[in-house]
Design a protein around this motif. Structure first.
Motif, PDB file in Angstrom:
ATOM      1  N   LEU A 130       0.836  -1.195   0.000  1.00 13.11           N
ATOM      2  CA  LEU A 130       0.000   0.000   0.000  1.00 13.11           C
ATOM      3  C   LEU A 130       0.870   1.243   0.000  1.00 13.11           C
ATOM      4  N   VAL A 131       0.515   2.184  -0.838  1.00 11.06           N
ATOM      5  CA  VAL A 131       1.199   3.472  -0.906  1.00 11.06           C
ATOM      6  C   VAL A 131       0.152   4.547  -0.643  1.00 11.06           C
ATOM      7  N   VAL A 132       0.458   5.467   0.271  1.00 11.85           N
ATOM      8  CA  VAL A 132      -0.448   6.565   0.570  1.00 11.85           C
ATOM      9  C   VAL A 132       0.147   7.830  -0.025  1.00 11.85           C
ATOM     10  N   VAL A 133      -0.513   8.369  -1.046  1.00 19.69           N
ATOM     11  CA  VAL A 133      -0.110   9.619  -1.683  1.00 19.69           C
ATOM     12  C   VAL A 133      -1.097  10.673  -1.187  1.00 19.69           C
ATOM     13  N   SER A 134      -0.657  11.484  -0.252  1.00 15.92           N
ATOM     14  CA  SER A 134      -1.556  12.436   0.380  1.00 15.92           C
ATOM     15  C   SER A 134      -1.653  13.726  -0.426  1.00 15.92           C
ATOM     16  N   ILE A 135      -2.883  14.113  -0.719  1.00 16.17           N
ATOM     17  CA  ILE A 135      -3.153  15.426  -1.315  1.00 16.17           C
ATOM     18  C   ILE A 135      -4.078  16.199  -0.362  1.00 16.17           C
ATOM     19  N   GLU A 136      -3.910  15.904   0.916  1.00 21.42           N
ATOM     20  CA  GLU A 136      -4.785  16.436   1.957  1.00 21.42           C
ATOM     21  C   GLU A 136      -4.889  17.960   1.922  1.00 21.42           C
ATOM     22  N   GLU A 137      -3.750  18.640   1.802  1.00 16.89           N
ATOM     23  CA  GLU A 137      -3.779  20.106   1.818  1.00 16.89           C
ATOM     24  C   GLU A 137      -4.535  20.656   0.614  1.00 16.89           C
ATOM     25  N   ARG A 138      -4.271  20.102  -0.566  1.00 20.42           N
ATOM     26  CA  ARG A 138      -4.955  20.573  -1.774  1.00 20.42           C
ATOM     27  C   ARG A 138      -6.450  20.249  -1.706  1.00 20.42           C
ATOM     28  N   ALA A 139      -6.790  19.081  -1.184  1.00 25.70           N
ATOM     29  CA  ALA A 139      -8.193  18.681  -1.088  1.00 25.70           C
ATOM     30  C   ALA A 139      -8.960  19.547  -0.096  1.00 25.70           C
ATOM     31  N   ARG A 141      -8.596  22.673   0.207  1.00 22.81           N
ATOM     32  CA  ARG A 141      -8.926  23.913  -0.521  1.00 22.81           C
ATOM     33  C   ARG A 141      -9.861  23.645  -1.696  1.00 22.81           C
ATOM     34  N   ASP A 142      -9.736  22.469  -2.306  1.00 22.14           N
ATOM     35  CA  ASP A 142     -10.488  22.142  -3.519  1.00 22.14           C
ATOM     36  C   ASP A 142     -11.106  20.759  -3.341  1.00 22.14           C
ATOM     37  N   HIS A 143     -12.404  20.701  -3.086  1.00 24.57           N
ATOM     38  CA  HIS A 143     -13.070  19.432  -2.814  1.00 24.57           C
ATOM     39  C   HIS A 143     -13.151  18.522  -4.042  1.00 24.57           C
ATOM     40  N   ASP A 144     -12.813  19.030  -5.203  1.00 22.91           N
ATOM     41  CA  ASP A 144     -12.774  18.205  -6.416  1.00 22.91           C
ATOM     42  C   ASP A 144     -11.348  17.783  -6.769  1.00 22.91           C
ATOM     43  N   ALA A 145     -10.401  18.002  -5.875  1.00 16.91           N
ATOM     44  CA  ALA A 145      -8.997  17.661  -6.136  1.00 16.91           C
ATOM     45  C   ALA A 145      -8.857  16.161  -6.388  1.00 16.91           C
TER      46      ALA A 145
END
Length: 167
Positions: A130-139, A141-145
């Motif tokens: 399993l690899v976790v690629v976090s885009i938490e900060e962008r998400a 700000r942008d709920h469609d990230a």
């Protein structure tokens, strides 16, 4: 303690191997760890070894309010026996196959003799690095990230190649 008739039924209907495969698949699905991937690529699936460095409890308690596919009824749980009245506690559960997050077998959507139902999927097909690629900060700000190729490239620069067959 199960009734003798139940024990006999299980003994004749459920082989030890099939039980262990089902138990292993359930345990793997519930206990599959996540961890930072090493810079080394994972070995091929047939030679894979497991290393549990972090366990995550993914339990979601089944209730009548559990999400289901819209054409199915909500789960029903009925207490059939109580310790006070019957000497033991047991409930009857009526649960649609498409309740909550579930394993969706190929046989759900395609007909044919060579397609797997959930109980036929080989255990090794249910385990992956399993690899976790976090885009938490962008998400935030942008709920469609969405995860992009650039996100994957940045992750690999920091952690090394994503293992073959990773989820």
């Amino acid at each position: 303690m199960c009734a003798p008739a139940v024990i006999q039924h299980v003994a004749t209907e459920l082989s030890r191997r099939r039980f262990l495969q089902a138990a292993g698949a359930a345990a793997a699905a519930l206990l599959l760890p996540w961890r930072e991937a090493s810079a080394q690529a994972a070995p091929a699936p047939s030679g894979r070894s497991l290393s549990f460095t972090h366990l995550a409890d993914l339990t979601h308690t089944l209730t009548p309010h559990f999400p289901v596919f819209p054409s199915f009824d909500s789960p029903r749980l009925e207490t059939r026996y109580t310790v006070e009245r019957d000497g033991f506690y047991a409930r009857e559960w009526i649960v649609a196959e498409h309740s909550g997050t579930h394993l969706d077998a190929p046989a759900h959507f395609v007909a044919g003799p060579d397609l797997w139902t959930a109980d036929q999927i080989p255990l090794e097909n249910l385990i992956a690095p399993l690899v976790v690629v976090s885009i938490e900060e962008r998400a935030a700000r942008d709920h469609d990230a969405q995860v992009t190729v650039d996100d994957l490239i940045a992750w690999e620069r920091q952690h090394g190649p994503i293992p073959q067959g990773a989820a």
